[in-house]
Motif scaffolding. Structure first.
Motif, PDB file in Angstrom:
ATOM      1  N   PHE A  10       0.823  -1.252   0.009  1.00  0.00           N
ATOM      2  CA  PHE A  10      -0.109   0.101  -0.017  1.00  0.00           C
ATOM      3  C   PHE A  10       0.661   1.333  -0.037  1.00  0.00           C
ATOM      4  O   PHE A  10       0.437   2.291  -0.321  1.00  0.00           O
ATOM      5  N   SER A  11       2.102   1.077   0.171  1.00  0.00           N
ATOM      6  CA  SER A  11       3.134   2.512   0.457  1.00  0.00           C
ATOM      7  C   SER A  11       3.366   2.994  -0.974  1.00  0.00           C
ATOM      8  O   SER A  11       3.991   2.160  -2.009  1.00  0.00           O
ATOM      9  N   PRO A  12       3.083   4.107  -1.200  1.00  0.00           N
ATOM     10  CA  PRO A  12       3.411   4.769  -2.460  1.00  0.00           C
ATOM     11  C   PRO A  12       4.654   4.534  -2.964  1.00  0.00           C
ATOM     12  O   PRO A  12       5.224   4.241  -3.941  1.00  0.00           O
ATOM     13  N   PRO A  13       5.801   4.998  -1.899  1.00  0.00           N
ATOM     14  CA  PRO A  13       7.097   4.714  -2.567  1.00  0.00           C
ATOM     15  C   PRO A  13       7.489   3.437  -2.649  1.00  0.00           C
ATOM     16  O   PRO A  13       8.350   3.195  -3.571  1.00  0.00           O
ATOM     17  N   SER A  14       6.911   2.664  -2.107  1.00  0.00           N
ATOM     18  CA  SER A  14       7.227   1.255  -2.306  1.00  0.00           C
ATOM     19  C   SER A  14       6.739   0.929  -3.840  1.00  0.00           C
ATOM     20  O   SER A  14       7.494   0.241  -4.504  1.00  0.00           O
ATOM     21  N   GLU A  34       4.964  -5.880   6.706  1.00  0.00           N
ATOM     22  CA  GLU A  34       3.650  -5.674   6.946  1.00  0.00           C
ATOM     23  C   GLU A  34       3.652  -4.420   8.115  1.00  0.00           C
ATOM     24  O   GLU A  34       3.776  -4.578   9.273  1.00  0.00           O
ATOM     25  N   LEU A  35       3.296  -3.302   7.521  1.00  0.00           N
ATOM     26  CA  LEU A  35       3.227  -2.250   8.465  1.00  0.00           C
ATOM     27  C   LEU A  35       2.116  -2.356   9.758  1.00  0.00           C
ATOM     28  O   LEU A  35       2.392  -1.940  10.723  1.00  0.00           O
ATOM     29  N   CYS A  36       1.142  -2.818   9.305  1.00  0.00           N
ATOM     30  CA  CYS A  36      -0.156  -3.001  10.194  1.00  0.00           C
ATOM     31  C   CYS A  36       0.242  -3.962  11.466  1.00  0.00           C
ATOM     32  O   CYS A  36      -0.484  -3.630  12.398  1.00  0.00           O
ATOM     33  N   GLN A  39       5.991  -4.947  11.625  1.00  0.00           N
ATOM     34  CA  GLN A  39       7.313  -5.641  11.102  1.00  0.00           C
ATOM     35  C   GLN A  39       8.393  -4.860  10.951  1.00  0.00           C
ATOM     36  O   GLN A  39       9.611  -5.071  10.728  1.00  0.00           O
ATOM     37  N   HIS A  40       8.025  -3.620  10.400  1.00  0.00           N
ATOM     38  CA  HIS A  40       9.127  -2.461   9.976  1.00  0.00           C
ATOM     39  C   HIS A  40       9.937  -2.118  11.304  1.00  0.00           C
ATOM     40  O   HIS A  40      11.013  -1.494  11.121  1.00  0.00           O
ATOM     41  N   LEU A  41       9.757  -2.284  12.360  1.00  0.00           N
ATOM     42  CA  LEU A  41      10.207  -2.075  13.690  1.00  0.00           C
ATOM     43  C   LEU A  41      10.992  -3.257  14.225  1.00  0.00           C
ATOM     44  O   LEU A  41      11.543  -3.051  15.248  1.00  0.00           O
ATOM     45  N   GLY A  51      15.801   3.450   9.763  1.00  0.00           N
ATOM     46  CA  GLY A  51      14.697   4.202  10.465  1.00  0.00           C
ATOM     47  C   GLY A  51      13.359   3.324  10.253  1.00  0.00           C
ATOM     48  O   GLY A  51      12.063   3.816  10.709  1.00  0.00           O
ATOM     49  N   GLY A  52      13.409   2.257   9.775  1.00  0.00           N
ATOM     50  CA  GLY A  52      12.144   1.281   9.697  1.00  0.00           C
ATOM     51  C   GLY A  52      11.148   1.789   8.692  1.00  0.00           C
ATOM     52  O   GLY A  52       9.961   1.345   8.651  1.00  0.00           O
ATOM     53  N   LEU A  53      11.707   2.405   7.698  1.00  0.00           N
ATOM     54  CA  LEU A  53      10.890   3.035   6.627  1.00  0.00           C
ATOM     55  C   LEU A  53      11.039   1.804   5.479  1.00  0.00           C
ATOM     56  O   LEU A  53      12.021   1.399   5.136  1.00  0.00           O
ATOM     57  N   VAL A  54       9.859   1.893   4.734  1.00  0.00           N
ATOM     58  CA  VAL A  54       9.888   1.280   3.301  1.00  0.00           C
ATOM     59  C   VAL A  54       9.805   2.231   2.430  1.00  0.00           C
ATOM     60  O   VAL A  54       9.210   3.160   2.370  1.00  0.00           O
ATOM     61  N   PRO A  55      10.234   1.783   1.216  1.00  0.00           N
ATOM     62  CA  PRO A  55      11.125   0.723   0.731  1.00  0.00           C
ATOM     63  C   PRO A  55      12.449   0.551   1.112  1.00  0.00           C
ATOM     64  O   PRO A  55      13.113   1.796   1.360  1.00  0.00           O
ATOM     65  N   ALA A  56      13.029  -0.454   0.825  1.00  0.00           N
ATOM     66  CA  ALA A  56      14.569  -0.840   0.969  1.00  0.00           C
ATOM     67  C   ALA A  56      14.720  -1.763  -0.053  1.00  0.00           C
ATOM     68  O   ALA A  56      13.945  -2.636  -0.368  1.00  0.00           O
ATOM     69  N   TRP A  65      17.984   2.617   1.198  1.00  0.00           N
ATOM     70  CA  TRP A  65      16.615   2.943   1.378  1.00  0.00           C
ATOM     71  C   TRP A  65      16.479   4.495   0.996  1.00  0.00           C
ATOM     72  O   TRP A  65      17.360   5.006   0.425  1.00  0.00           O
ATOM     73  N   GLU A  66      15.247   4.841   0.830  1.00  0.00           N
ATOM     74  CA  GLU A  66      14.507   6.210   0.490  1.00  0.00           C
ATOM     75  C   GLU A  66      14.456   5.834  -1.217  1.00  0.00           C
ATOM     76  O   GLU A  66      15.322   5.776  -2.041  1.00  0.00           O
ATOM     77  N   SER A  67      13.173   5.791  -1.414  1.00  0.00           N
ATOM     78  CA  SER A  67      12.781   5.441  -2.756  1.00  0.00           C
ATOM     79  C   SER A  67      13.232   6.109  -3.913  1.00  0.00           C
ATOM     80  O   SER A  67      13.759   5.531  -4.949  1.00  0.00           O
ATOM     81  N   ARG A  68      13.563   7.449  -3.883  1.00  0.00           N
ATOM     82  CA  ARG A  68      13.968   7.983  -5.073  1.00  0.00           C
ATOM     83  C   ARG A  68      15.623   7.604  -5.218  1.00  0.00           C
ATOM     84  O   ARG A  68      15.988   7.476  -6.452  1.00  0.00           O
ATOM     85  N   ALA A  69      16.301   7.622  -4.066  1.00  0.00           N
ATOM     86  CA  ALA A  69      17.669   7.194  -4.194  1.00  0.00           C
ATOM     87  C   ALA A  69      17.619   5.798  -4.949  1.00  0.00           C
ATOM     88  O   ALA A  69      18.543   5.402  -5.843  1.00  0.00           O
ATOM     89  N   LEU A 105       6.017  17.031  -1.578  1.00  0.00           N
ATOM     90  CA  LEU A 105       4.454  16.820  -1.698  1.00  0.00           C
ATOM     91  C   LEU A 105       3.985  15.608  -0.795  1.00  0.00           C
ATOM     92  O   LEU A 105       3.025  15.866  -0.064  1.00  0.00           O
ATOM     93  N   PHE A 106       4.844  14.516  -1.038  1.00  0.00           N
ATOM     94  CA  PHE A 106       4.176  13.454  -0.476  1.00  0.00           C
ATOM     95  C   PHE A 106       3.807  13.464   0.880  1.00  0.00           C
ATOM     96  O   PHE A 106       2.558  13.145   1.283  1.00  0.00           O
ATOM     97  N   PRO A 107       4.636  14.030   2.033  1.00  0.00           N
ATOM     98  CA  PRO A 107       4.151  14.061   3.163  1.00  0.00           C
ATOM     99  C   PRO A 107       2.874  15.029   3.531  1.00  0.00           C
ATOM    100  O   PRO A 107       1.975  14.191   4.339  1.00  0.00           O
ATOM    101  N   ILE A 109       0.207  15.008   1.274  1.00  0.00           N
ATOM    102  CA  ILE A 109      -0.774  14.055   0.744  1.00  0.00           C
ATOM    103  C   ILE A 109      -1.084  12.993   1.999  1.00  0.00           C
ATOM    104  O   ILE A 109      -2.323  12.875   2.142  1.00  0.00           O
ATOM    105  N   ARG A 110       0.023  12.465   2.491  1.00  0.00           N
ATOM    106  CA  ARG A 110      -0.019  11.377   3.283  1.00  0.00           C
ATOM    107  C   ARG A 110      -0.816  11.637   4.514  1.00  0.00           C
ATOM    108  O   ARG A 110      -1.993  11.103   4.951  1.00  0.00           O
ATOM    109  N   ASP A 111      -0.338  13.067   5.043  1.00  0.00           N
ATOM    110  CA  ASP A 111      -1.019  13.363   6.256  1.00  0.00           C
ATOM    111  C   ASP A 111      -2.508  13.811   6.033  1.00  0.00           C
ATOM    112  O   ASP A 111      -3.331  13.530   7.080  1.00  0.00           O
TER     113      ASP A 111
END
Ligand SMILES: N[C@@H](CCC(=O)N[C@@H](CS)C(=O)NCC(=O)O)C(=O)O
Length: 214
Positions: A10-14, A34-36, A39-41, A51-56, A65-69, A105-107, A109-111
């Motif tokens: 469900f994660s846009p950057p993923s 599974e963020l719900c 699992q990311h922690l 940082g426990g962020l997806v994607p990687a 990690w960091e989708s654009r990188a 922009l993304f944060p 949108i997400r918020d």
């Protein structure tokens, strides 16, 4: 050779990175985080993405990690001549500019769409900043089919994945007609788009209800 892609569907950057693996035909082992259920922690995932962020990704021991990188890296390594991340300096700078615009922009949108449904973080300022950013993006898109030049780049993949949250949560795009037109057009042009990004509003709301429980 294949890479491991750690992602939450469900994660846009993923989803942006997943779309790129399709474009570049990269053999990819998808590892769902599974963020719900947090699992990311878990320490195992934090050793990949501190940082426990997806994607990687884990590209045979090289972790990023960091989708654009990740997208810039994958193009450079697996598609050195690809137009998805053009070599021409000015064209590449335009792609990069869009990636940074999207990253800003993304944060918002997400918020406004997702987080506001289960976290009390929504302020007038966030709502207004989202509108300002969408106004600019709408103006910059104009009547284009692709954001840069006349072909697909990683900027299109990144921005469209971010904007998908607006679609799922029925955000009113009446004031941003170029965004709607561009998004719909891209969704029809890319054969994998629906499969990866086609969450329904019901599915998106179901994910919110799972998040409310954690
Ligand atoms: N700038 C990062 C953003 C990544 C991000 O925010 N990922 C979210 C899912 S969309 C996440 O992992 N959230 C977990 C958390 O906040 O703990 C990127 O583009 O990769």
């Amino acid at each position: 050779m294949s890479i491991d892609l750690y992602m939450w569907p469900f994660s846009p950057p993923s989803r942006a990175v997943l779309m790129l693996t399709k474009e570049l035909n990269i053999k990819t082992n998808i590892k769902i985080i599974e963020l719900c259920v947090g699992q990311h922690l878990q320490p195992e995932y934090l050793s990949v993405s501190p940082g426990g962020l997806v994607p990687a990704i884990d590209d045979n021991g090289y972790k990023l990690w960091e989708s654009r990188a990740i997208m810039q890296y994958l193009c450079s390594k697996y598609g050195p001549d690809t137009q998805l991340y053009p070599k021409d300096l000015e064209t590449r700078a335009e792609v990069d500019r869009w990636l940074y615009t999207d990253c800003t922009l993304f944060p918002f949108i997400r918020d406004v769409t997702f987080f506001s449904k289960f976290r009390s973080i929504l302020t007038e300022s966030t709502i207004s900043l989202l509108k300002d950013n969408l106004k600019l993006v709408n103006q910059l898109i104009g009547d284009k089919t692709y954001l840069v030049d006349n072909h697909l780049t990683i900027a299109d993949l990144s921005l469209s994945a971010s904007l998908s949250f607006l679609i799922y949560y029925n955000y009113d795009l009446t004031d941003y007609p170029n965004i709607s037109r561009w998004y719909i057009s891209l969704s029809k042009l890319l054969p994998y788009f629906e499969e990866i990004n086609g969450f329904t509003s019901d599915e998106a709301n179901e994910i919110v209800s799972k998040m409310q429980k954690i």
